[in-house]
Motif scaffolding. Structure first.
Motif, short mmCIF file in Angstrom:
data_model
loop_
_atom_site.label_atom_id
_atom_site.label_comp_id
_atom_site.label_asym_id
_atom_site.label_seq_id
_atom_site.Cartn_x
_atom_site.Cartn_y
_atom_site.Cartn_z
N PHE B 33 -44.04 -9.30 -4.48
CA PHE B 33 -43.08 -8.25 -4.15
C PHE B 33 -42.17 -8.01 -5.35
N TRP B 34 -41.73 -6.77 -5.50
CA TRP B 34 -40.68 -6.42 -6.44
C TRP B 34 -39.49 -5.88 -5.65
N TYR B 35 -38.32 -6.48 -5.88
CA TYR B 35 -37.08 -6.02 -5.28
C TYR B 35 -36.09 -5.67 -6.38
N ARG B 36 -35.19 -4.77 -6.04
CA ARG B 36 -34.10 -4.41 -6.94
C ARG B 36 -32.79 -4.67 -6.21
N GLN B 37 -31.84 -5.27 -6.93
CA GLN B 37 -30.54 -5.56 -6.34
C GLN B 37 -29.44 -4.85 -7.11
N THR B 38 -28.68 -4.05 -6.40
CA THR B 38 -27.50 -3.40 -6.94
C THR B 38 -26.34 -3.62 -5.98
N MET B 39 -25.13 -3.43 -6.48
CA MET B 39 -23.96 -3.59 -5.63
C MET B 39 -23.99 -2.57 -4.49
N MET B 40 -24.38 -1.36 -4.83
CA MET B 40 -24.31 -0.28 -3.83
C MET B 40 -25.41 -0.38 -2.79
N GLN B 41 -26.61 -0.68 -3.21
CA GLN B 41 -27.76 -0.62 -2.31
C GLN B 41 -28.24 -1.98 -1.81
N GLY B 42 -27.71 -3.04 -2.38
CA GLY B 42 -28.17 -4.36 -1.96
C GLY B 42 -29.57 -4.63 -2.47
N LEU B 43 -30.35 -5.34 -1.67
CA LEU B 43 -31.72 -5.70 -2.04
C LEU B 43 -32.68 -4.67 -1.47
N GLU B 44 -33.31 -3.93 -2.37
CA GLU B 44 -34.26 -2.89 -1.96
C GLU B 44 -35.67 -3.30 -2.37
N LEU B 45 -36.61 -3.08 -1.47
CA LEU B 45 -38.00 -3.33 -1.79
C LEU B 45 -38.55 -2.15 -2.59
N LEU B 46 -39.12 -2.45 -3.74
CA LEU B 46 -39.70 -1.39 -4.57
C LEU B 46 -41.20 -1.25 -4.32
N ALA B 47 -41.91 -2.38 -4.33
CA ALA B 47 -43.36 -2.36 -4.18
C ALA B 47 -43.85 -3.74 -3.83
N TYR B 48 -45.07 -3.79 -3.23
CA TYR B 48 -45.66 -5.09 -3.04
C TYR B 48 -47.18 -5.02 -3.01
N PHE B 49 -47.76 -6.16 -3.31
CA PHE B 49 -49.20 -6.31 -3.46
C PHE B 49 -49.69 -7.45 -2.58
N ARG B 50 -50.91 -7.27 -2.11
CA ARG B 50 -51.61 -8.39 -1.47
C ARG B 50 -52.97 -8.50 -2.10
N ASN B 51 -53.31 -9.71 -2.53
CA ASN B 51 -54.58 -9.92 -3.25
C ASN B 51 -54.76 -8.90 -4.36
N ARG B 52 -53.69 -8.63 -5.05
CA ARG B 52 -53.61 -7.75 -6.22
C ARG B 52 -53.68 -6.27 -5.89
N SER B 87 -30.00 0.43 -14.02
CA SER B 87 -29.36 -0.86 -14.29
C SER B 87 -29.22 -1.64 -12.99
N ALA B 88 -29.75 -2.84 -12.98
CA ALA B 88 -29.81 -3.64 -11.76
C ALA B 88 -30.42 -4.98 -12.12
N VAL B 89 -30.49 -5.85 -11.10
CA VAL B 89 -31.27 -7.08 -11.24
C VAL B 89 -32.58 -6.86 -10.48
N TYR B 90 -33.68 -7.11 -11.15
CA TYR B 90 -34.99 -6.92 -10.56
C TYR B 90 -35.59 -8.30 -10.26
N PHE B 91 -35.92 -8.48 -9.00
CA PHE B 91 -36.49 -9.75 -8.57
C PHE B 91 -37.97 -9.59 -8.24
N CYS B 92 -38.72 -10.57 -8.65
CA CYS B 92 -40.10 -10.70 -8.21
C CYS B 92 -40.14 -11.86 -7.22
N ALA B 93 -40.98 -11.75 -6.22
CA ALA B 93 -41.14 -12.82 -5.25
C ALA B 93 -42.61 -12.93 -4.87
N SER B 94 -43.04 -14.13 -4.58
CA SER B 94 -44.43 -14.30 -4.13
C SER B 94 -44.45 -15.14 -2.87
#
Lengths: 115, 120
Positions: B33-52, B87-94
């Motif tokens: 998963f890719w998430y983006r975190q900003t003060m205004m929007q919080g943690l938003e899901l950008l995209a995600y993959f399963r088995n690539r 401008s934000a913090v971008y998180f990857c999660a698996s």
């Protein structure tokens, strides 16, 4: 539509106080999962707990406890005898089974524990 | 402990430049998963993959963002051209997703440390 609401934006307590962080969720699925994550000042997101929709038993882990009530669509988190190290932003999240496991997060509650 | 590794940890760039963020998921995890975190929007899901395979990228601005998994050990998020509002913090999660009958059916996502992007 799925939604998670954490109405408390900020909470400030003094060390050793108990504190409860509220989480209310919305979903149409009957199979879903609820999570709490902690984000300390260092910035990483740390998993705390997962609950599935079929298990309403409350859970306790040390000073942490969670109260899941389907009747009110709530999954509240209580820290007993808070400590300064508990200071962080806490996120509640929902994952619907039919949505492939993606997490929808609440806005987070910033907890400040003062000595 | 197994970790999700993200690079770069910090990136400062100028508007209009291309930015690529990389993520190495935990070996054996089949969802990313890719998430983006900003003060205004919080943690938003950008995209995600399963088995690539991409499952959902509806959270991404399509005209400038792209996400790929060229192999099981690498996920990328690219912004071209970048803008100050990115401008934000971008998180990857698996995590591991299994059909309900074969397991929990739920991801416990492990997050990387994040990539802090500043676009001037």
């Amino acid at each position: 539509a799925q939604k998670v609401t954490q109405a408390q934006t900020e909470i400030s307590v003094v060390e050793k106080e108990d504190v409860t962080l509220d989480c209310v969720y919305e979903t149409r699925d009957t199979t879903y999962y609820l999570f709490w994550y902690k984000q300390p000042p260092s910035g990483e997101l740390v998993f705390l707990i997962r609950r599935n929709s079929f298990d309403e038993q409350n859970e306790i882990s040390g000073r942490y406890s969670w109260n899941f009530q389907k009747s009110t669509s709530s999954f509240n988190f209580t820290i007993t005898a808070s400590q300064v190290v508990d200071s962080a932003v806490y996120f509640c999240a929902l994952s619907e089974y039919n949505q492939g496991g993606k997490l929808i997060f609440g806005q987070g509650t910033e907890l400040s524990v003062k000595p | 402990d197994a970790r999700v590794t993200q690079t770069p940890r910090h990136k400062v760039t100028e508007m209009g430049q291309e930015v690529t963020m990389r993520c190495q998921p935990i070996l054996g995890h089949n969802t990313v998963f890719w998430y983006r975190q900003t003060m205004m929007q919080g943690l938003e899901l950008l995209a995600y993959f399963r088995n690539r395979a991409p499952l959902d990228d509806s959270g991404m601005p399509k005209d400038r963002f792209s996400a790929e998994m060229p192999d099981a050990t690498l996920a990328t998020l690219k912004i071209q051209p970048s803008e100050p509002r990115d401008s934000a913090v971008y998180f990857c999660a698996s995590g591991v997703w299994t059909p309900l009958g074969g397991g929990s059916g739920a991801n416990v996502l492990t997050f990387g440390a994040g990539s802090r992007l500043t676009v001037l």
